[in-house]
Design a protein around this motif. Structure first.
Motif, short mmCIF file in Angstrom:
data_model
loop_
_atom_site.label_atom_id
_atom_site.label_comp_id
_atom_site.label_asym_id
_atom_site.label_seq_id
_atom_site.Cartn_x
_atom_site.Cartn_y
_atom_site.Cartn_z
N ILE A 141 1.07 -1.24 0.07
CA ILE A 141 0.07 0.07 -0.11
C ILE A 141 0.95 1.27 -0.17
O ILE A 141 0.66 2.16 -0.73
CB ILE A 141 -0.97 -0.13 1.14
N ALA A 171 0.82 4.11 -2.82
CA ALA A 171 0.82 5.56 -2.63
C ALA A 171 1.80 6.45 -2.97
O ALA A 171 1.47 7.50 -3.45
CB ALA A 171 0.51 5.75 -1.09
N SER A 172 3.06 6.11 -2.99
CA SER A 172 4.21 6.42 -3.32
C SER A 172 4.16 6.70 -4.82
O SER A 172 4.57 7.72 -5.57
CB SER A 172 5.49 5.99 -2.97
N ILE A 213 1.32 7.08 -6.40
CA ILE A 213 0.31 8.14 -6.77
C ILE A 213 1.09 9.44 -6.51
O ILE A 213 0.67 10.38 -7.34
CB ILE A 213 -0.68 7.74 -6.14
#
Length: 96
Positions: A38, A42-43, A45
């Motif tokens: 996750i 997220a990184s 995005i």
């Protein structure tokens, strides 16, 4: 993002496989794979967002003939992804 997706899905696959193989005593996972996956998603995005912002800045600077190269942000993200990868390698080595 793809690497993070694979990490999360592989963790889920191992969990389901343990249930199929040994229905009475499934393996309890206390691992960090889903969390790391996750974080990697997220990184990814955040990287896409910063890349777009940087693209707009560079396009504006090129058009005004005031472009100056800076490379700190790519180095930070590279270090983060490498640290996550190294953490996963160490984690896998210690748990297998």
């Amino acid at each position: 993002m793809a690497f993070g997706f694979v990490v999360v899905k592989f963790s889920l696959f191992v969990k389901q496989l343990s249930i199929i193989v040994d229905d009475k005593n499934p393996i309890r996972q206390k691992g960090f794979s889903p969390t790391m996956g996750i974080l990697l998603i997220a990184s990814g995005i955040v990287t896409v967002l910063f890349a777009y912002i940087r693209y707009l800045q560079v396009a504006k600077n090129i058009n005004s003939e005031a472009y100056q190269h800076t490379g700190k942000l790519p180095a930070v993200f590279t270090a983060f992804v490498m640290a996550c990868g190294l953490f996963l390698v160490v984690y896998l080595l210690m748990t297998s």
